[in-house]
Write an enzyme that holds these catalytic residues in place. Structure first.
Site, PDB file in Angstrom:
ATOM      1  N   CYS A  82       0.844  -1.199   0.000  1.00 35.06           N
ATOM      2  CA  CYS A  82       0.000   0.000   0.000  1.00 35.06           C
ATOM      3  C   CYS A  82       0.884   1.256   0.000  1.00 35.06           C
ATOM      4  O   CYS A  82       1.667   1.439  -0.922  1.00 35.06           O
ATOM      5  CB  CYS A  82      -0.992  -0.027   1.163  1.00 35.06           C
ATOM      6  SG  CYS A  82      -2.357   1.153   0.960  1.00 35.06           S
ATOM      7  N   HIS A 192      -3.732  -4.844  -0.691  1.00 36.09           N
ATOM      8  CA  HIS A 192      -3.362  -5.473   0.579  1.00 36.09           C
ATOM      9  C   HIS A 192      -3.440  -6.991   0.432  1.00 36.09           C
ATOM     10  O   HIS A 192      -4.526  -7.573   0.517  1.00 36.09           O
ATOM     11  CB  HIS A 192      -4.318  -5.023   1.697  1.00 36.09           C
ATOM     12  CG  HIS A 192      -4.099  -3.631   2.145  1.00 36.09           C
ATOM     13  ND1 HIS A 192      -3.213  -3.299   3.145  1.00 36.09           N
ATOM     14  CD2 HIS A 192      -4.647  -2.468   1.720  1.00 36.09           C
ATOM     15  CE1 HIS A 192      -3.234  -1.988   3.331  1.00 36.09           C
ATOM     16  NE2 HIS A 192      -4.090  -1.462   2.479  1.00 36.09           N
ATOM     17  N   GLU A 194      -2.569  -9.138   2.564  1.00 32.58           N
ATOM     18  CA  GLU A 194      -2.983  -9.715   3.853  1.00 32.58           C
ATOM     19  C   GLU A 194      -4.496  -9.641   4.055  1.00 32.58           C
ATOM     20  O   GLU A 194      -5.033 -10.269   4.972  1.00 32.58           O
ATOM     21  CB  GLU A 194      -2.244  -9.024   5.002  1.00 32.58           C
ATOM     22  CG  GLU A 194      -2.764  -7.654   5.405  1.00 32.58           C
ATOM     23  CD  GLU A 194      -2.299  -6.526   4.492  1.00 32.58           C
ATOM     24  OE1 GLU A 194      -2.519  -5.355   4.865  1.00 32.58           O
ATOM     25  OE2 GLU A 194      -1.707  -6.795   3.436  1.00 32.58           O
TER      26      GLU A 194
END
Length: 211
Positions: A82, A192, A194
């Site tokens: 990011c 992202h 994750e």
């Protein structure tokens, strides 16, 4: 042995979710601002959430830009996520204010040109052939984005002719923007991983597998 990854804690970023995701990807993870630990780890993850200028201020406060530069000079892997990707570029421009970035890649981070900003939600990608980051990922997969700024133009003229050209992945929100870059030991994603389910987990495992 599991590779050792440091997540750089410089006051910005989704640290705990990134920590858990990288652990699940097969690494032993430490969250720290210690430059020695960041230099010595097998892999360094640079997160980032918020404004470009604030992230650069926090990064410089812990000497993070020097750590990144030293690692890359030695061919040691770094992954930005990011705003942790955005700060790797030459500069960011927010509300008319220009902030110098780490300068690892040419380009300017600027406000997305789209009817709706921020770009929040799931999106598909245009991944180049030969990507190691996206190896084994279905081309139709979607990844999770939350951002108002991005790199809209890749300044090819500034690339170093003596090293292989980076692999640049694109996405579209209003106009195309850079969604990921792979450049030797330096990889980064605007989205992202994750927070991107199984596809994001595969990406992180692909990165950990290079360490």
């Amino acid at each position: 042995m599991r590779p050792r990854v440091v997540i750089l804690d410089y006051g910005s970023g989704n640290l705990r979710s990134a920590e858990r995701a990288v652990q699940r990807a097969g690494a032993d993870v430490t969250v720290t601002a210690d430059p020695h630990a960041a230099l010595e780890a097998d892999g360094l993850l640079v997160p980032g959430v918020g404004a470009f200028a604030a992230c650069m201020k926090g990064l410089r406060s812990v000497g993070g830009e020097r750590v990144i530069g030293k690692r890359l000079a030695g061919g040691r892997p770094v992954l930005g996520i990011c705003v942790g990707m955005q700060i790797l570029f030459d500069r960011g421009v927010e509300h008319g204010v220009r902030t110098e970035g780490c300068g690892e890649w040419p380009g300017t981070v600027e406000r997305l040109r789209a009817p709706i900003v921020p770009h929040m939600g799931w999106n598909t990608l245009d991944v180049p052939e030969g990507s190691r980051l996206f190896a084994g990922v279905d081309p139709a997969e979607r990844f999770y984005f939350v951002h108002s700024y991005g790199v809209l133009d890749w300044e090819l003229a500034a690339d170093n002719p003596h090293i292989p050209a980076p692999l640049v992945t694109w996405a579209r929100h209003g106009e195309p923007f850079v969604a990921a870059v792979e450049n030797g030991p330096l990889w980064a994603t605007q989205f992202h991983p994750e927070k991107s389910g199984d596809a994001g987990a595969r990406l992180l495992a692909n990165w950990v597998g290079t360490l």
